[in-house]
Design a protein around this motif. Structure first.
Motif, short mmCIF file in Angstrom:
data_model
loop_
_atom_site.label_atom_id
_atom_site.label_comp_id
_atom_site.label_asym_id
_atom_site.label_seq_id
_atom_site.Cartn_x
_atom_site.Cartn_y
_atom_site.Cartn_z
N ARG A 290 0.83 -1.22 0.00
CA ARG A 290 0.00 0.00 0.00
C ARG A 290 0.85 1.25 0.00
NH1 ARG A 290 -2.39 0.08 5.15
NH2 ARG A 290 -1.48 2.06 5.79
N LEU A 291 2.00 1.20 0.69
CA LEU A 291 2.88 2.36 0.80
C LEU A 291 3.92 2.41 -0.32
CD1 LEU A 291 3.45 2.34 4.66
CD2 LEU A 291 1.86 3.75 3.36
N GLY A 292 3.91 1.43 -1.22
CA GLY A 292 4.87 1.41 -2.32
C GLY A 292 6.28 1.06 -1.89
N ILE A 293 6.41 0.20 -0.87
CA ILE A 293 7.72 -0.20 -0.35
C ILE A 293 8.02 -1.62 -0.81
CG2 ILE A 293 9.03 -0.68 1.77
CD1 ILE A 293 7.30 1.47 3.13
N ALA A 294 9.22 -1.83 -1.36
CA ALA A 294 9.61 -3.15 -1.84
C ALA A 294 9.75 -4.13 -0.68
CB ALA A 294 10.91 -3.06 -2.62
N ASP A 295 9.50 -5.40 -0.95
CA ASP A 295 9.64 -6.42 0.09
C ASP A 295 11.11 -6.64 0.45
OD1 ASP A 295 6.93 -6.85 0.26
OD2 ASP A 295 6.92 -8.45 -1.22
N ALA A 296 11.99 -6.54 -0.55
CA ALA A 296 13.42 -6.77 -0.31
C ALA A 296 14.13 -5.44 -0.09
CB ALA A 296 14.03 -7.52 -1.48
N GLY A 297 15.15 -5.46 0.76
CA GLY A 297 15.93 -4.26 1.01
C GLY A 297 16.36 -4.19 2.46
N PRO A 298 17.10 -3.16 2.82
CA PRO A 298 17.57 -3.03 4.21
C PRO A 298 16.40 -2.83 5.17
CG PRO A 298 17.99 -1.01 2.99
CD PRO A 298 17.53 -2.02 1.99
N ALA A 299 16.65 -3.12 6.43
CA ALA A 299 15.63 -2.94 7.46
C ALA A 299 15.09 -1.51 7.41
CB ALA A 299 16.20 -3.24 8.84
N LEU A 300 13.77 -1.39 7.47
CA LEU A 300 13.12 -0.08 7.31
C LEU A 300 11.99 0.04 8.32
CD1 LEU A 300 12.88 2.49 5.40
CD2 LEU A 300 11.06 1.22 4.24
N ALA A 301 11.90 1.20 8.95
CA ALA A 301 10.81 1.48 9.90
C ALA A 301 10.29 2.89 9.64
CB ALA A 301 11.30 1.34 11.34
N HIS A 302 9.07 3.14 10.08
CA HIS A 302 8.45 4.45 9.94
C HIS A 302 8.12 4.97 11.34
CE1 HIS A 302 5.80 7.49 7.88
NE2 HIS A 302 5.25 7.49 9.09
N VAL A 303 8.67 6.14 11.68
CA VAL A 303 8.39 6.77 12.97
C VAL A 303 7.10 7.56 12.84
CG1 VAL A 303 9.21 8.38 14.73
CG2 VAL A 303 10.85 6.89 13.54
N PHE A 304 6.09 7.20 13.64
CA PHE A 304 4.81 7.89 13.52
C PHE A 304 4.49 8.77 14.73
CE2 PHE A 304 3.76 3.80 15.44
CZ PHE A 304 2.84 4.11 16.43
N ARG A 305 5.29 8.66 15.80
CA ARG A 305 5.05 9.53 16.95
C ARG A 305 6.30 9.61 17.80
NH1 ARG A 305 2.53 9.66 22.27
NH2 ARG A 305 1.37 11.61 22.42
N SER A 306 6.49 10.75 18.45
CA SER A 306 7.59 10.95 19.40
C SER A 306 7.02 11.20 20.78
CB SER A 306 8.46 12.15 18.99
OG SER A 306 9.03 11.95 17.71
N ILE A 307 7.73 10.71 21.80
CA ILE A 307 7.34 10.94 23.19
C ILE A 307 8.59 11.36 23.95
CG2 ILE A 307 6.39 9.94 25.30
CD1 ILE A 307 5.00 7.85 23.62
N HIS A 308 8.51 12.47 24.68
CA HIS A 308 9.61 12.92 25.53
C HIS A 308 9.28 12.53 26.97
CE1 HIS A 308 11.90 15.27 22.54
NE2 HIS A 308 10.71 15.39 21.95
N THR A 309 10.02 11.57 27.49
CA THR A 309 9.76 11.07 28.84
C THR A 309 10.60 11.85 29.85
OG1 THR A 309 11.47 9.38 28.74
CG2 THR A 309 9.30 8.81 27.87
#
Length: 688
Positions: A290-309
């Motif tokens: 859905r996001l147009g990201i290939a199955d193969a490739g380096p490890a990938l993550a999407h940051v969707f929120r930040s929290i300052h503790t």
């Protein structure tokens, strides 16, 4: 166009992320708590009314009895791993929902059969549909529902562009829903308090209704499956596996939104919902597609929120879309910032649980990615910066307050604290307005700003005073005048001498300031022209009414100079003196800013919206259907900036919380009479 059925659909692999969304007070947090309890992630279900939930644990959420940020909970069910994300229902915190939906595998839209909440439900469903997220609809509070389920479904369908597919029908006893019939399984269940429903024999008299509802479900599925259509036309009973394959496929493609019924607070209908998630909800592979990201490739993550503790520093909530990340791994964000992961944790409400690594599909918190903002992609630093994901532009602010601190030393602390709050919530905007000399915090509504100010005080110890932001009033003149400005000073040695004659006249609205010279005979040397212009502009900073002056022209026509005592500063001072006198004599008039405002509201509330505009000295320019929004209208108006401050509060009150507006500066217009007098008097009082 229909699609040929492909058999053998397999359950999704890897951990799945499920977003719980819905209008305010629809029961999302209750469903969140029930899901965690039913999966065994918590020992017992917490209740919102008791303030004892895993989610909504922040002081602000407890104080206001509402979700003000996403609540995240990891759970395992029958060997499958899930992260449930309970998103705020208030439109003021909808940006949290949008960012979670961006990387969710599926969504559960929690709704009620309540016509008053339809506009808010439509906003939620539109956000889910625009994010192209497969979604179920959970019709909550069925134990308190009245009326026919088909009528309720027809009502809900008006809010959804995706066809709603009824998966269950209720079993009624004396007008109370005591269970349901699952149309795919053709089984009857009765609810048990905070326990899985119990299978019972199909009640007498329900068979005909069940067959009719089941056939309607299969007909809808057959719209996208030629083989199923042929079976129905031939009166052949389709195999159960085929039906479930079709249900999973049509959900994934967004052709339908399956509808389940239950009562989250009682735990009714939740187990069947969990089983539908297990067998039908897509996983991370579908989300990559859905996001147009290939199955193969380096490890990938999407940051969707930040929290300052307070003690653990910054946590970056991320969905791992490909590969795996380990504690201590060097990563790079799409902005190019390189950071080292300091801890990988899963979350259960306010609790974090450390783990050595995170694999594809998991939703985790990465520690200490200070240079990486929400909305960025991250991957192994050796692979280089990942391509930036499609940006989610924050919504335009609709409400704001001016801030002030008791001690100027606290301004630095305030700015640092606000930077952290905005990193967590990009829908907040901090503005330092140099023209008006104000610091302003802007956001999505009164509660949104209130929560931000509470966080400032409780987390960072920064208390601020607030007031309504100043209005950008201006002034101009109505008549042309001719004046002489003269500056002469003798103080021993060289003196100061400047002498100018100015013709000052009004310009058309929006043309700004202009300067020209028509000096003959060298009465004012050319080298002083720029100083005369600067002196005229100095006088425009504050006119005789107390506001900046706009749309005037000053022409230097004559003057005199001294070969020794004249200087740039002397002529600048002479011009300022002359210009001040001219502005006072040329009939100054107050100008107020007018905003072009587009108001969007459900059609039945437009008459109330027009009344709000008229009561705020607004001018209605026109209205009509809002394109591609069934049941909504768009209203165009001109409204004075002075009247816009709490417009969103009144508008939402009149539209069941769903109305909103967009505004931009349009023009300045003359303001006269009592209101102008009050504005000038208030300005004068504030200056003394």
């Amino acid at each position: 166009m229909s699609e040929t059925r492909t058999s053998g659909a397999a359950r999704a692999e890897g951990a799945r992320m499920i977003a719980l969304v819905g209008p305010f007070q629809s029961g999302k947090t209750s469903l969140f708590e029930c899901l965690l309890a039913r999966c065994g992630a918590v020992q017992r279900q917490g209740f919102v009314r008791d303030g004892a939930t895993v989610g909504d644990a922040s002081p602000e959420a407890r104080a206001h009895a509402m979700s003000v940020e996403c609540n995240i909970g990891r759970a395992d069910y029958l060997g499958d791993r899930y992260t449930f994300v309970d998103c705020p229902g208030s439109v003021e915190f909808a940006d949290e929902q949008r960012r979670a939906l961006a990387v969710a595998d599926a969504a559960i839209v929690v709704a009620e059969s309540d016509p008053r909440k339809l506009p808010a439900l439509q906003l939620v469903l539109r956000a889910v549909e625009e994010a192209r997220v497969p979604h179920f609809l959970f019709l909550n509070k069925i134990d308190a529902a009245a009326g026919n389920l088909r009528e309720s479904l027809a009502l809900l369908q008006t809010a959804s562009r995706t066809p709603l597919l009824l998966r269950q029908i209720p079993l009624w006893n004396n007008g109370i829903a005591v269970g349901f019939i699952d149309l795919a399984l053709e089984r009857a269940y009765v609810y048990r308090e905070h326990a899985p429903s119990q299978v019972v024999a199909m009640p007498d008299g329900e068979t005909v209704l069940e067959k009719e509802a089941r056939y309607s479900m299969l007909e809808r599925l057959a719209d996208y499956d030629d083989a199923l259509m042929e079976e129905l036309l031939s009166d052949i009973e389709p195999p159960r596996d085929q039906i479930f394959d079709d249900l999973a496929k049509e959900l994934r493609f967004g052709h339908v939104a399956p509808v389940f019924i239950g009562a989250a607070e009682r735990g009714a209908g939740v187990t069947r919902l969990l089983k539908a998630l297990r067998h039908e909800a897509p996983g991370v592979a579908a989300t990559r597609a859905r996001l147009g990201i290939a199955d193969a490739g380096p490890a990938l993550a999407h940051v969707f929120r930040s929290i300052h503790t307070p003690h653990g520093g910054k946590l970056s909530l991320a969905r791992v879309l490909r590969g795996a990340f380990s504690d201590g791994q060097q990563v790079i964000g799409s902005s190019g910032a390189e950071e080292k992961i300091s801890g990988v944790s899963s979350l259960l409400g306010a609790m974090t649980m450390r783990q050595p690594k995170a694999e594809a599909g998991e939703t985790v918190a990465f520690g200490r990615l200070d240079g990486i903002a929400a909305g960025e992609a991250v991957q192994d630093a050796r692979a280089g910066a990942p391509q930036a994901p499609a940006p989610l532009a924050p919504p335009r602010p609709v409400y704001g307050l001016a801030l002030s601190v008791g001690d100027r030393k606290d301004e630095m602390r305030l700015a640092a604290a606000l930077a952290k709050l905005i990193d967590e919530d990009p829908s907040l905007v901090f503005v330092q307005d140099q023209a008006l000399g104000e610091m302003k915090l802007l956001g999505q509504g009164e509660m949104h700003i209130r929560v931000a100010l509470e966080r400032l005080a409780t987390r960072y110890g920064v208390t601020v005073a607030t007031h309504a932001p100043a209005v950008g009033y201006k002034e101009t003149i109505r008549h042309a005048v001719s004046v002489r400005g003269r500056h002469k000073k003798q103080s021993g040695g060289h003196g100061q001498f400047g002498d100018v004659v100015l013709e000052v006249s009004p310009r058309r609205r929006g043309e700004g300031f202009a300067f020209a010279e028509r000096v003959h005979g060298g009465t004012v040397p050319k080298q002083y022209f720029s100083s005369v212009e600067a002196g005229c502009q100095d006088a425009l900073a504050r006119g005789p009414l107390g506001f900046p002056v706009v749309d005037v022209e000053a022409v230097l026509v004559d003057g005199s100079y001294h070969s020794v005592d004249s200087s740039d500063m002397a002529f600048r001072t002479a011009a300022r003196i002359g210009m001040i006198e001219a502005l006072g004599r040329a009939e100054p008039v107050l100008l107020e800013p007018m905003l072009a405002v587009a108001i969007f509201a459900p059609s039945e509330a437009v008459s109330r919206a027009t009344g709000i505009v008229s009561a705020r000295r607004g001018q209605i320019l026109g209205f009509g259907p809002r394109p591609e929004w069934d049941g909504w209208d768009a209203l165009d108006a001109l409204i004075p900036e002075a009247e816009i401050g709490d417009l969103i509060v009144e508008l939402r009150s009149a539209t069941s919380g769903a109305g909103f507006f967009e505004a931009r500066f349009d023009h300045l217009t003359e303001m006269v009479g009592r209101q102008a007098h009050e504005v000038v008097a208030a300005r004068s009082a504030a200056s003394h």
